[in-house]
Design an enzyme around this catalytic site. Structure first.
Site, PDB file in Angstrom:
ATOM      1  N   LEU A   1       0.724  -1.243   0.023  1.00  0.00           N
ATOM      2  CA  LEU A   1      -0.019   0.182   0.012  1.00  0.00           C
ATOM      3  C   LEU A   1       1.028   1.215  -0.102  1.00  0.00           C
ATOM      4  O   LEU A   1       0.317   2.476   0.234  1.00  0.00           O
ATOM      5  CB  LEU A   1      -1.139   0.052   1.055  1.00  0.00           C
ATOM      6  CG  LEU A   1      -2.241  -0.825   1.191  1.00  0.00           C
ATOM      7  CD1 LEU A   1      -2.945  -0.843   2.513  1.00  0.00           C
ATOM      8  CD2 LEU A   1      -2.961  -0.684  -0.170  1.00  0.00           C
TER       9      LEU A   1
ATOM     10  N   CYS B   1       2.711  -1.698   8.782  1.00  0.00           N
ATOM     11  CA  CYS B   1       1.462  -1.160   8.484  1.00  0.00           C
ATOM     12  C   CYS B   1       0.535  -2.574   8.419  1.00  0.00           C
ATOM     13  O   CYS B   1      -0.550  -2.655   8.979  1.00  0.00           O
ATOM     14  CB  CYS B   1       1.309  -0.620   7.397  1.00  0.00           C
ATOM     15  SG  CYS B   1       1.933   1.215   7.237  1.00  0.00           S
ATOM     16  N   HIS B   2       0.851  -3.375   7.679  1.00  0.00           N
ATOM     17  CA  HIS B   2       0.273  -4.805   7.451  1.00  0.00           C
ATOM     18  C   HIS B   2       1.090  -5.941   7.565  1.00  0.00           C
ATOM     19  O   HIS B   2       0.805  -6.873   7.187  1.00  0.00           O
ATOM     20  CB  HIS B   2      -0.385  -4.581   5.886  1.00  0.00           C
ATOM     21  CG  HIS B   2      -1.629  -3.648   5.928  1.00  0.00           C
ATOM     22  ND1 HIS B   2      -1.216  -2.463   5.325  1.00  0.00           N
ATOM     23  CD2 HIS B   2      -2.614  -3.524   6.525  1.00  0.00           C
ATOM     24  CE1 HIS B   2      -2.393  -1.689   5.625  1.00  0.00           C
ATOM     25  NE2 HIS B   2      -3.166  -2.402   6.022  1.00  0.00           N
ATOM     26  N   GLY B   3       2.436  -5.887   7.999  1.00  0.00           N
ATOM     27  CA  GLY B   3       3.120  -7.068   8.143  1.00  0.00           C
ATOM     28  C   GLY B   3       3.856  -7.556   7.174  1.00  0.00           C
ATOM     29  O   GLY B   3       4.428  -8.590   7.108  1.00  0.00           O
TER      30      GLY B   3
END
Length: 180
Positions: free
Chosen positions: A121, A144-146
């Site tokens: 992202l 943020c999302h790993g």
């Protein structure tokens, strides 16, 4: 037979001249309008100036990373340790979602240069500064999302679909690299 009256006679030479002249002027006018339009689409000189960045590598110690800005994006320049290089080469055999060998991603094994933007992202992964988490694979970690990247910038875990992007670059000397 008598000649037709003067008002119905055709002066074809005059008509051909007018059509040819009008067409020529139309083409010239179109070219005169198109050339500046196309030229205006080229990047400005100040934009081209930031299109490349030169980095002095002599100030980067083995195991250290620096971040430079290229085209408004962070670029990670890492002077890899022999252990990081060995791990990256060893991981060439691992099944990856975006399969690339370490040799394809680097021009010189001791230097890794990648755009520091997570391919999931667009976050900026951690791992550039000492003490920051680098994930399970010793590269970068996007909190943020790993997403996790290895020492070659390859996506190894998490939602990142592709590896960190390798920008165009060239070594000017042993201690100087131009990105862009």
């Amino acid at each position: 037979m008598t000649a037709p009256p003067p008002e119905t006679q055709c002066d074809c030479n005059r008509r051909d001249f007018l059509v040819t002249t009008t067409t020529g002027l139309g083409v010239a006018g179109l070219a005169a309008a198109t050339i500046p339009l196309v030229s205006s689409m080229n990047p400005a000189a100040d934009t081209q100036a930031v299109g490349t960045v030169e980095v002095d590598l002599s100030q980067v110690a083995v195991g250290q990373s620096v971040t430079v800005t290229w085209r408004g994006r962070p670029v990670f320049v890492r002077h890899r340790t022999p252990e990081e290089i060995a791990q990256a080469v060893q991981d060439d055999a691992v099944s990856l979602r975006d399969q690339q060998t370490d040799a394809v991603r680097v021009q010189r094994p001791d230097w890794l240069i990648v755009v520091g933007i997570c391919t999931h992202l667009g976050c900026i992964p951690l791992g550039q500064k000492p003490g920051e988490p680098r994930g399970e694979f010793g590269g970068w970690f996007c909190p943020c999302h790993g997403s996790q990247y290895d020492t070659s910038g390859r996506a190894r875990k998490g939602p990142a679909p592709t590896n960190l992007v390798v920008p165009p670059y060239a070594f000017l000397t042993d201690t100087q690299v131009r990105i862009g």
